[in-house]
Design a protein around this motif. Structure first.
Motif, PDB file in Angstrom:
ATOM      1  N   SER A  82       0.916  -1.268  -0.059  1.00  0.00           N
ATOM      2  CA  SER A  82      -0.085   0.114   0.018  1.00  0.00           C
ATOM      3  C   SER A  82       0.745   1.315  -0.103  1.00  0.00           C
ATOM      4  O   SER A  82       0.294   2.476  -0.185  1.00  0.00           O
ATOM      5  N   LYS A  83       2.189   1.181   0.180  1.00  0.00           N
ATOM      6  CA  LYS A  83       3.148   2.236   0.258  1.00  0.00           C
ATOM      7  C   LYS A  83       3.350   2.480  -0.864  1.00  0.00           C
ATOM      8  O   LYS A  83       4.331   1.952  -1.842  1.00  0.00           O
ATOM      9  N   PRO A  97       5.286   2.368  -6.837  1.00  0.00           N
ATOM     10  CA  PRO A  97       4.288   3.298  -7.508  1.00  0.00           C
ATOM     11  C   PRO A  97       3.516   2.841  -8.450  1.00  0.00           C
ATOM     12  O   PRO A  97       2.402   3.251  -8.772  1.00  0.00           O
ATOM     13  N   SER A  98       3.856   1.637  -9.236  1.00  0.00           N
ATOM     14  CA  SER A  98       2.987   1.132 -10.250  1.00  0.00           C
ATOM     15  C   SER A  98       2.311  -0.165  -9.923  1.00  0.00           C
ATOM     16  O   SER A  98       1.958  -0.818 -10.796  1.00  0.00           O
ATOM     17  N   PHE A  99       2.096  -0.333  -8.571  1.00  0.00           N
ATOM     18  CA  PHE A  99       1.614  -1.589  -8.126  1.00  0.00           C
ATOM     19  C   PHE A  99       0.098  -1.409  -7.838  1.00  0.00           C
ATOM     20  O   PHE A  99      -0.157  -0.478  -6.968  1.00  0.00           O
ATOM     21  N   LEU A 158      -5.227   3.197 -15.368  1.00  0.00           N
ATOM     22  CA  LEU A 158      -5.600   2.210 -14.248  1.00  0.00           C
ATOM     23  C   LEU A 158      -5.977   2.802 -13.160  1.00  0.00           C
ATOM     24  O   LEU A 158      -6.850   2.361 -12.368  1.00  0.00           O
ATOM     25  N   LYS A 159      -5.124   3.949 -12.447  1.00  0.00           N
ATOM     26  CA  LYS A 159      -5.651   4.629 -11.395  1.00  0.00           C
ATOM     27  C   LYS A 159      -6.908   5.079 -11.382  1.00  0.00           C
ATOM     28  O   LYS A 159      -7.697   5.296 -10.497  1.00  0.00           O
ATOM     29  N   LYS A 160      -7.490   5.613 -12.473  1.00  0.00           N
ATOM     30  CA  LYS A 160      -8.966   6.106 -12.911  1.00  0.00           C
ATOM     31  C   LYS A 160      -9.871   5.171 -13.184  1.00  0.00           C
ATOM     32  O   LYS A 160     -10.954   5.614 -13.535  1.00  0.00           O
ATOM     33  N   SER A 161      -9.605   3.899 -13.025  1.00  0.00           N
ATOM     34  CA  SER A 161     -10.491   3.012 -13.487  1.00  0.00           C
ATOM     35  C   SER A 161     -11.903   3.083 -13.046  1.00  0.00           C
ATOM     36  O   SER A 161     -11.889   3.322 -11.633  1.00  0.00           O
ATOM     37  N   GLU A 176      -6.414   5.398  -3.850  1.00  0.00           N
ATOM     38  CA  GLU A 176      -5.178   6.346  -4.764  1.00  0.00           C
ATOM     39  C   GLU A 176      -3.874   5.336  -4.364  1.00  0.00           C
ATOM     40  O   GLU A 176      -2.946   5.280  -5.183  1.00  0.00           O
ATOM     41  N   ASN A 177      -3.941   4.457  -3.435  1.00  0.00           N
ATOM     42  CA  ASN A 177      -3.087   3.506  -3.120  1.00  0.00           C
ATOM     43  C   ASN A 177      -2.893   2.346  -3.640  1.00  0.00           C
ATOM     44  O   ASN A 177      -2.336   1.359  -3.450  1.00  0.00           O
TER      45      ASN A 177
END
Length: 817
Positions: free
Chosen positions: A168-169, A174-176, A404-407, A420-421
């Motif tokens: 979660s960090k 950053p791309s996990f 992906l983050k905006k899925s 966000e994490n």
């Protein structure tokens, strides 16, 4: 440099093996490639003849992994056949059997290579890698070993099973992203199960790897401020001696065991429990093995007790079983013996299609979701719409990562979004029970997005304890009104002690402390709360108070009547011999003393307390001073006048009697003023003698009241001495005897009151005190004045000068002889 050269050598060997078999289930060409890492085989140990190689077992444990591998292939196939998602764009995949983190680098290098070359010193984004994203791998330890290589170029890595909390960090990964919830959620669910059934004394068995250690740390943190105690914990690996673990659990009388480990570790443990006859326990399974298809059906599973677990709520992926049947009918170029890394080869003949279809469906939907999430992100990057996508856009992995983050899309009625994490913002957990049919039956639900809701249907559980919910505690709960006392290092182990009178225990706030009640409250031994004390004093409406006040009013009436009678017969010998004008002073003072009686009733205040004692002490002093003077005069007239005529003449000339009375009044008034100034009487609350009552009364400072009381006693003593000296005076004219008798009654009255006061301390003390005062007043009124009234009314012949003169002459003749 040495390690890098070794990796390059391994990569070369791998590429050689891969070139021998390209047309397989592990590879599909497409416009854009996805990477896949699945541990289809289980890494057991190194081959003795090839120490640098990995021996990969085709153990049945890996059936679920092979099924998940097929789910990824199915998802890609479904997307490629879709006209809405990525139209006119084909997805391909490069999947590896990631059976060992130690030997996994060739697989990763293959995915990171550009034109079969890996250039680690190139600037990021200079070259397009073979893949746009990676699905997997399965275990958290595997992700930890390979993730940094993908993080460098911000290649999206979407894991379907890695759940340790460190991912979660975002600073480190950053791309996990992941489509499975973190261990924290699973631990929360397990703790909720423990709380639901009130299991407080538990063991925590975990796999001795990153996954298990993370679960243990989260569990210990979660139960820190609860009543749950971790009695025993043990890391499990292939060298663990299960018999020793079971002996330690049995020795500590632990009935609930949490097993937080992969399915193969849990299966070995459960089989050992059956073999070693380790019975009648509650087993709580994590999502790794709660839906295991083999264990619930093996012989003897009922003997170990009851198995409850949590799992990601099952979402069936429609069509995947048909795809597996169809895929298994195809022939692929596979030869596992030629591929020592078992990276892209699989002996399909060792598994039947039915076994694959029936395998544990855990994490199938997360795999399916991971593929679709990357596809939707690519769809947005390529600006797809109206049946086509923009072919002129060069797609870099970091572009896919941003999308992906905006899925935000719907998949099988589930709204797919990420925090966000990178944590999934959807899904829930099921609580399952291994029923007697060998199935994991859903018995409850745990939702945690938005509002938290936890529910278990207890009626669906068939306990090994014949229907009763098993207990798992170190010490049985204390009885009501008992506080806990620590016994040992664990808070769950305690002795019980009853809370004494005046204290209580509130188990919702602090079950270990007996809390003292407030001064205005009380409690019996073994109480859980305090009760208000009853406040007691003598009200004016009390029967005893009414009778005494009537007696006081009667006294005032009698004194007035006597005063009138004495005024009418003022010049008669009886009145003159009784004291003449001094009688009126005594009667007035007796009436004023009765004022004190009325202030012994009602709620005590400072003014009430002062008026309880002041009128009586002050005016009774005047009464006693009058009787001292009167006794002295009687003795003086009949005994001292003849022997000391000058003293008698001086006494008569200067009105010695009034001088003595005035001095006595002044001394007492001064003593009362000093005492009340130093420490005036105050209302007090007696809270010690009666635990359930507060007795309101008046508090007297002994030092402040000692002077007035001693002075009153000294007057009483003088009066008694003088009156006793006149005991042999004429029978019909003996005032001294009357005074002596009154004083004896006075002394007996206060002795009786003092004795009662020492033995009894209840609320009726004020009544007894008022009664003692009233008795003191009536003793003089009745035994001194009433007889004289009787003579004046009924024996008037004795109230003449001639009668009294005759008595005096007879007495004079008697003493002269």
């Amino acid at each position: 440099m040495k390690h890098f050269l070794v990796s390059l050598c391994l990569l070369g060997t791998f590429l050689h093996a891969f070139a021998q078999c390209t047309a397989s289930e592990f590879h599909l060409e497409g416009d854009y490639l996805l990477g896949g890492l699945f541990d289809i085989h289980h890494s057991e140990h190194l081959r003795r003849d090839r120490p640098e190689a990995i021996y990969c077992s085709s153990h049945p444990f890996l059936l679920p992994s092979y099924r998940r591998f097929q789910v990824m292939r199915f998802a890609v196939d479904e997307i490629n056949n879709s006209t809405n998602l990525l139209p006119n764009v084909s997805l391909g995949y490069e999947i590896f059997d990631h059976c060992s983190s130690t030997q996994s680098f060739p697989d990763v290098m293959k995915l990171l290579s550009v034109n079969n070359l890996v250039q680690p010193w190139d600037e990021p984004h200079n070259n397009l890698p073979r893949i746009l994203g990676v699905v997997g791998p399965y275990r958290s330890t595997q992700v930890l070993s390979v993730a940094p290589l993908f993080m460098k170029d911000l290649i999206p890595m979407v894991s379907y099973a890695a759940s340790i909390s460190v991912f979660s960090k975002k600073g480190d990964f950053p791309s996990f992203l992941r489509t499975v919830h973190s261990n924290k959620i699973a631990i929360d669910g397990i703790v909720n199960i423990l709380k639901h059934f009130n299991w407080r004394w538990v063991a925590f068995l975990y796999s001795d790897d990153d996954y298990g250690k993370d679960g243990l740390a989260l569990f210990m943190k979660k139960i820190k401020d609860t009543e749950i105690c971790l009695a025993y914990n043990k890391g499990l690996n292939q060298n663990t001696v299960h018999s020793q673990t079971f002996k330690q659990i049995e020795a500590q009388k632990i009935n609930t065991i949490i097993v937080f480990a992969p399915d193969w570790t849990a299966e070995a443990l459960i089989k050992s429990a059956i073999q070693l006859n380790f019975t009648n326990k509650v087993w709580i399974a994590d999502e790794e093995w709660s839906l295991n298809k083999n264990l619930p059906k093996i012989k003897g599973i009922r003997n170990i007790g009851t198995v409850i677990g949590i799992s990601e709520q099952a979402v069936k992926v429609p069509g995947v079983n048909d795809f597996i049947y169809s895929s298994r009918r195809h022939t692929y170029c596979e030869n596992a013996s030629q591929n020592i890394f078992c990276s892209q080869a699989f002996n399909r003949s060792s598994l039947s299609t039915e076994d694959v279809v029936a395998a544990d469906p855990s994490f199938n939907f997360p795999v399916y979701t991971a593929v679709y999430a990357i596809a939707h992100a690519l769809h947005n990057v390529l600006q797809c719409g109206s049946g086509r996508c923009n072919d002129n856009i060069t797609v870099f992995p970091h572009m896919v990562l941003e999308e992906l983050k905006k899925s935000n899309f719907t998949l099988l009625n589930e709204s797919i979004r990420f925090y966000e994490n990178g944590e999934p913002n959807y899904g829930s957990y099921s609580v399952v029970f291994w029923n007697h049919s060998g199935d994991a039956e859903e018995i409850g639900l745990y939702t945690f997005h938005g509002s938290v809701h936890f529910f278990i249907n207890n009626s669906k559980i068939h306990w090994h304890t014949n229907g009763e919910v098993p207990t798992s505690v170190c010490s049985k709960e204390c009885l009501v009104g008992f506080a806990k006392k620590y016994a040992g290092t664990h808070k769950c182990c305690f002795d019980c002690k009853i809370c004494p009178n005046g204290s209580y225990v509130n188990i919702t706030e602090d079950a270990y402390t007996c809390i003292d009640c407030k001064e205005t409250e009380w409690s019996a031994a073994g109480s859980t709360s305090c009760n208000l004390r009853s406040v007691e004093y003598i009200p004016f409406t009390d029967t005893g108070a009414i009778l005494i006040m009537l007696g006081a009013w009667a006294l005032v009436g009698f004194t007035l009547a006597v005063s009138v009678l004495f005024a009418i017969n003022y010049n008669t010998p009886v009145v003159r011999s009784a004291g003449g004008p001094m009688c009126f002073l005594i009667l007035v003072c007796l009436g004023l003393c009765s004022i004190s009686v009325f202030f012994y009733f009602g709620e005590p205040t400072t003014s009430f307390c002062i008026l309880r004692f002041l009128p009586f002490l002050l005016f009774y002093t005047v009464c006693l001073a009058c009787f001292v003077v009167r006794s002295f005069q009687i003795v003086c007239i009949f005994k001292i006048a003849a022997k000391f005529p000058k003293l008698h003449s001086w006494w008569m000339k200067y009105h010695g009697q009034w001088l003595v009375i005035t001095v006595a009044f002044g001394i007492q008034a001064l003593l009362l003023l000093i005492g009340y100034t130093y420490s005036p009487p105050e209302s007090n609350k007696e809270t010690v003698l009666y635990p359930d009552k507060i007795i309101l009364g008046c508090d007297l400072d002994l030092k402040a009241t000692a002077g007035p009381v001693l002075f009153l006693l000294s007057l009483c003593s003088l009066c008694f001495i003088f009156s006793y000296m006149g005991k042999d005076l004429p029978k019909n004219y003996n005032e001294a005897k009357a005074i002596t008798f009154c004083l004896l009654l006075l002394i007996l009255t206060w002795i009786a009151f003092a004795t009662t006061y020492m033995l009894y301390h209840g609320k009726y003390i004020p009544i007894l005190n008022a009664l003692a005062i009233l008795s003191s007043l009536y003793s003089f009124l009745v035994w001194y004045f009433i007889p004289k009234c009787y003579i004046m009314i009924f024996q008037s012949h004795r109230n003449t000068h001639e009668y009294f003169q005759g008595l005096i002459q007879n007495y004079t003749k008697t003493i002269s002889h």
